[in-house]
Design a protein around this motif. Structure first.
Motif, PDB file in Angstrom:
ATOM      1  N   SER A 412      17.575   3.257 -28.536  1.00  0.00           N
ATOM      2  CA  SER A 412      18.591   4.285 -28.331  1.00  0.00           C
ATOM      3  C   SER A 412      19.985   3.702 -28.495  1.00  0.00           C
ATOM      4  O   SER A 412      20.267   2.573 -28.066  1.00  0.00           O
ATOM      5  CB  SER A 412      18.451   4.888 -26.930  1.00  0.00           C
ATOM      6  OG  SER A 412      19.545   5.741 -26.641  1.00  0.00           O
ATOM      7  N   LYS A 426      15.989   2.320 -23.902  1.00  0.00           N
ATOM      8  CA  LYS A 426      15.003   3.340 -24.219  1.00  0.00           C
ATOM      9  C   LYS A 426      14.779   3.410 -25.725  1.00  0.00           C
ATOM     10  O   LYS A 426      15.653   3.060 -26.522  1.00  0.00           O
ATOM     11  CB  LYS A 426      15.467   4.703 -23.710  1.00  0.00           C
ATOM     12  CG  LYS A 426      15.571   4.812 -22.197  1.00  0.00           C
ATOM     13  CD  LYS A 426      16.072   6.186 -21.796  1.00  0.00           C
ATOM     14  CE  LYS A 426      16.184   6.312 -20.279  1.00  0.00           C
ATOM     15  NZ  LYS A 426      16.693   7.647 -19.875  1.00  0.00           N
ATOM     16  N   PRO A 427      13.591   3.895 -26.146  1.00  0.00           N
ATOM     17  CA  PRO A 427      13.357   4.075 -27.586  1.00  0.00           C
ATOM     18  C   PRO A 427      14.243   5.182 -28.140  1.00  0.00           C
ATOM     19  O   PRO A 427      14.549   6.166 -27.462  1.00  0.00           O
ATOM     20  CB  PRO A 427      11.876   4.454 -27.665  1.00  0.00           C
ATOM     21  CG  PRO A 427      11.531   4.953 -26.300  1.00  0.00           C
ATOM     22  CD  PRO A 427      12.421   4.222 -25.335  1.00  0.00           C
ATOM     23  N   GLY A 428      14.664   4.999 -29.387  1.00  0.00           N
ATOM     24  CA  GLY A 428      15.550   5.975 -30.014  1.00  0.00           C
ATOM     25  C   GLY A 428      14.870   6.781 -31.101  1.00  0.00           C
ATOM     26  O   GLY A 428      15.516   7.552 -31.807  1.00  0.00           O
ATOM     27  N   GLY A 429      13.563   6.609 -31.261  1.00  0.00           N
ATOM     28  CA  GLY A 429      12.832   7.348 -32.283  1.00  0.00           C
ATOM     29  C   GLY A 429      11.420   6.827 -32.401  1.00  0.00           C
ATOM     30  O   GLY A 429      11.019   5.910 -31.680  1.00  0.00           O
ATOM     31  N   GLU A 563       8.852   7.243 -27.879  1.00  0.00           N
ATOM     32  CA  GLU A 563       9.965   8.189 -27.837  1.00  0.00           C
ATOM     33  C   GLU A 563       9.593   9.501 -27.157  1.00  0.00           C
ATOM     34  O   GLU A 563      10.471  10.307 -26.795  1.00  0.00           O
ATOM     35  CB  GLU A 563      10.481   8.456 -29.256  1.00  0.00           C
ATOM     36  CG  GLU A 563       9.661   9.429 -30.092  1.00  0.00           C
ATOM     37  CD  GLU A 563       8.363   8.841 -30.664  1.00  0.00           C
ATOM     38  OE1 GLU A 563       7.668   9.572 -31.402  1.00  0.00           O
ATOM     39  OE2 GLU A 563       8.059   7.667 -30.373  1.00  0.00           O
TER      40      GLU A 563
END
Length: 585
Positions: A412, A426-429, A563
């Motif tokens: 992210s 956090k994951p962004g995709g 995500e």
């Protein structure tokens, strides 16, 4: 092993994991030919070369050279903090050792810019009044120097919230500050050195019904980190001379008797290795018994004078990190471009010599490659070893390598997330895979100290259970009995597992890893268990060989979707049948 804090008899797993359908070779068609072999039907019965099992065992147990590698790496090269000249030396030495044992393509791969290089040259702390005493202490990683010996009155500050700093304004100039609560020092009533018993191994086979709330943990971690950063800036602005922090405890009271734990938790920020977030003043960690003496004197209003010298040097602001890579080339015309990987992390902290964390995993990986080269194996797939660096700061080396070769989970870029260390963002995709990801069968890692291998964490990959159950059957007399579907974290297999590539950490006997050696000044050669390292190399070499010789690559879990985690955990909407359409309360 990154701070970050398991183990099923094969028969038990076989009872609750359905065998995979046997491959029907008569039905093989062009559709299967175009499908990666990890997605194709797996055989019910593994083809095991028991003669090779025996050859690996005899070479690994009767002619082990693990302790020779260990002495060269720990005694001669020494601690290997990421970015340091010692780690550069270790990268080059391991590369040359792989070449000497017969590996191909031994080289270093740059995973990117890290930050400042740093070395501790000398640190000492003593009390000069009301008595004289020499204390056990070392510099916190990336601490600046005091530029010679400094003398000052000691003062303890009681800070649990940033507003507590107000009462110390104008009172700390020229002082040596003790920062940190004096903890309990429990009696040592349990052994530091332990092995897993049958009860503990069985417990690891049981799936945890209530998962740990990682969100709460990270929230508290970031809150503590922000406070430490604020305290460091305040003390520097107030012109304090230096800071002394108390060493934390280890499992079973291991953080006593002169043992100190010296890692990122000592200083004033996780990313103290970056110039823009560097420690703002000298900081040391002190043995709890020494810290307690000064603390009690100050609490009793007895003036204490101290003298200290923190002698450190920086070797650059933009040092890069490198992984050591080498191979045994595959020989099968159809499979030689596929890869099986094995490794551990080469970097360590600086107060000991990084013997158990993770020198043990490093020398075992080296011994695996030596055994296979000595036996002149001709694997169908290429066997590749990787010694990672930057693991202790966030598994940078393994994630960097996986990102360059196989794929990544994009992070992210939200403003609040950019303020956090990479390993907690956090994951962004969705997962982004590269073509090379279809050519790796799996990765095997060792990073839980010097203890004997007792089994494998399957990382929720149920399809692996019947396969590994057969692999470990001929190894049970060596103590390898346990498989568990549980995840384990905090080390380099996570980089592979995060994008769906089978990545495994071995279950090991704990010995005194968490009680005494993990990140401590006692992480030294003498804490290694030679017999256990030889056993671990035999087990790991056997696993690597089996994976390299199978017809199929190791089966994979469904592609992860990190995500979507928050969305999947969100409360269901409109669940209450009697709820009205009015305003929610």
């Amino acid at each position: 092993m990154l701070v970050r804090y398991l183990r099923v008899p094969a028969a038990l797993l076989i009872s609750f994991v359905l065998p995979l359908a046997a491959a029907d070779k008569s039905k093989t068609n062009s559709a299967n030919d175009n499908q990666p072999s990890y997605d194709q039907p797996q055989p019910q019965v593994e083809t095991l070369d028991l003669n090779m099992y025996q050859r690996i065992r005899l070479e690994g147990l009767n002619h082990s050279h693990a302790m020779e590698y260990a002495s060269a790496l720990f005694d001669d090269i020494g601690p290997r903090l990421t970015g340091s000249q010692n780690l550069k030396h270790a990268n080059e030495w391991t590369r040359d050792q792989f070449t000497a044992m017969g590996c191909s393509n031994a080289h270093l791969e740059d995973w990117g810019e890290f930050g400042m290089g740093w070395q501790q040259l000398n640190t000492w702390v003593r009390m000069t009044s009301p008595d004289t005493a020499v204390f056990i202490a070392q510099a916190g990683p990336w601490s600046p120097a005091t530029n010679g010996a400094v003398t000052g009155s000691a003062v303890w500050i009681d800070v649990s919230d940033e507003k507590d700093l107000d009462k110390y304004k104008g009172k700390l100039a020229g002082k040596i500050v003790l920062y940190g609560a004096m903890r309990e020092v429990p009696p040592v009533d349990k052994p530091f050195w332990t092995q897993l018993d049958d009860k503990e191994l069985k417990e690891l086979t049981e799936w945890p019904i209530k998962p740990r709330n990682r969100g709460d943990f990270m929230q508290q971690f970031m809150k503590r980190l922000a406070l430490r950063q604020a305290v460091g800036k305040f003390l520097a602005d107030e012109h304090a001379l230096a800071v002394i922090t108390p060493s934390r405890d280890g499992k079973n009271g291991g953080g006593s008797g002169g043992t100190i734990f010296d890692d990122s938790s000592v200083g004033f920020g996780w990313e103290a290795y970056k110039r823009e977030t560097a420690n703002p003043l000298p900081v040391v960690v002190m043995a709890i018994e020494n810290y307690g003496r000064v603390y009690r004197l100050l609490k009793a209003n007895v003036p204490v004078a101290m003298e200290m010298n923190v002698d450190t040097k920086f070797t650059g602001d933009h040092e890069h990190g490198f992984d050591t890579i080498a191979e045994i080339p595959g020989t099968d015309a159809k499979l030689k471009d596929e890869v099986v990987m094995v490794g551990g992390h080469l970097d360590s902290w600086a107060s000991g010599t990084g013997a158990t964390d993770n020198g043990a995993g490093t020398v075992v990986a080296m011994e695996v490659m030596r055994i296979l080269n000595t036996l002149q194996v001709k694997p169908r797939r290429t066997i590749r070893v990787a010694l990672w660096t930057g693991e202790e700061q966030g598994e940078f080396g393994s994630y960097g390598y996986v990102r360059q070769h196989f794929g990544q989970v994009p992070l992210s870029t939200a403003p609040d997330q950019l303020k956090m260390p990479e390993w907690v963002r956090k994951p962004g995709g969705p997962v982004q895979l590269k073509p090379e990801s279809q050519k790796i069968s799996g990765y095997f890692n060792l990073d839980n100290g010097s203890g004997k291998v007792r089994g494998v964490y399957l990382q929720e990959n149920a399809a692996m259970a019947p396969i590994f159950a057969q692999w470990i059957e001929p190894l049970k007399d060596l103590g390898v009995t346990t498989l568990t579907l549980r995840n384990t974290g905090g080390t380099d297999h996570e980089a592979f597992d995060a994008i769906g590539i089978p990545g495994f950490q071995f279950i090991q006997d704990p010995l005194d890893y968490e009680s005494r050696t993990h990140h401590s000044n006692m992480d030294v050669y003498e804490e290694l268990s030679p017999g256990d390292l030889a056993q671990a190399a035999v087990v790991e070499a056997t696993f690597v060989y089996n994976a390299a010789m199978r017809d199929q690559m190791l089966p994979r879990k469904p592609l992860p979707h990190p995500e979507l985690e928050e969305q999947l955990k969100a409360p269901l909407r409109n669940i209450m049948p009697g709820a009205g359409a009015g305003e929610a309360h």
